[in-house]
Design a protein around this motif. Sequence first.
Motif, short mmCIF file in Angstrom:
data_model
loop_
_atom_site.label_atom_id
_atom_site.label_comp_id
_atom_site.label_asym_id
_atom_site.label_seq_id
_atom_site.Cartn_x
_atom_site.Cartn_y
_atom_site.Cartn_z
N SER A 23 0.83 -1.21 0.00
CA SER A 23 0.00 0.00 0.00
C SER A 23 0.87 1.26 0.00
O SER A 23 0.57 2.22 -0.71
N ASP A 24 1.92 1.25 0.81
CA ASP A 24 2.83 2.41 0.87
C ASP A 24 3.50 2.66 -0.48
O ASP A 24 3.83 3.80 -0.80
N GLN A 25 3.70 1.62 -1.28
CA GLN A 25 4.34 1.76 -2.58
C GLN A 25 3.37 2.24 -3.66
O GLN A 25 3.76 2.43 -4.81
N GLY A 26 2.10 2.41 -3.30
CA GLY A 26 1.11 2.90 -4.26
C GLY A 26 0.59 1.83 -5.20
O GLY A 26 0.08 2.12 -6.27
N ARG A 27 0.69 0.56 -4.79
CA ARG A 27 0.26 -0.55 -5.65
C ARG A 27 -1.15 -1.02 -5.33
O ARG A 27 -1.59 -2.03 -5.87
N LEU A 29 -5.16 0.40 -5.21
CA LEU A 29 -6.13 1.46 -5.46
C LEU A 29 -7.45 1.07 -4.82
O LEU A 29 -7.89 -0.07 -4.93
N LYS A 33 -8.60 5.26 -6.48
CA LYS A 33 -7.64 6.20 -5.89
C LYS A 33 -6.61 5.45 -5.07
O LYS A 33 -6.92 4.45 -4.43
N GLU A 34 -5.38 5.97 -5.08
CA GLU A 34 -4.31 5.36 -4.30
C GLU A 34 -4.70 5.35 -2.83
O GLU A 34 -5.20 6.34 -2.30
N LYS A 36 -3.78 4.37 1.34
CA LYS A 36 -2.79 4.12 2.38
C LYS A 36 -3.23 2.90 3.18
O LYS A 36 -4.41 2.53 3.17
N GLN A 50 -1.84 -4.53 -7.37
CA GLN A 50 -0.83 -4.84 -8.37
C GLN A 50 0.19 -5.82 -7.77
O GLN A 50 0.85 -5.52 -6.79
N THR A 55 -2.48 -7.51 -12.29
CA THR A 55 -3.32 -6.68 -11.46
C THR A 55 -4.62 -7.42 -11.20
O THR A 55 -5.25 -7.93 -12.12
#
Length: 93
Positions: A23-27, A29, A33-34, A36, A50, A55
Amino acid sequence: MRLDKFLKVSRLIKRRTVAKDVSDQGRVLLNGKEAKPSTTVKIGDVLDVQFGQRTLTVQIERLTESTRKEDTLGLYTVLKEEARKREEDPFGL
């Protein structure tokens, strides 16, 4: 329920610390939306996770604090699973 905890309880990701890192790596959504690790998820939310070259898109159906392996099937519905193509290596390696 927190996003990282749902990913662990649903067994989409084995460990909560790994779910937090992903989650911290932005993988991950949440509804496009991204998200946390501490983001609250609810029934009906759509997650895009991802994993390397693929995905996975799932919809949350049920939330529970803990579950047995056999009961994880009802927690989410797989909407889509896509494999991304690897980029061509111009050097043929």
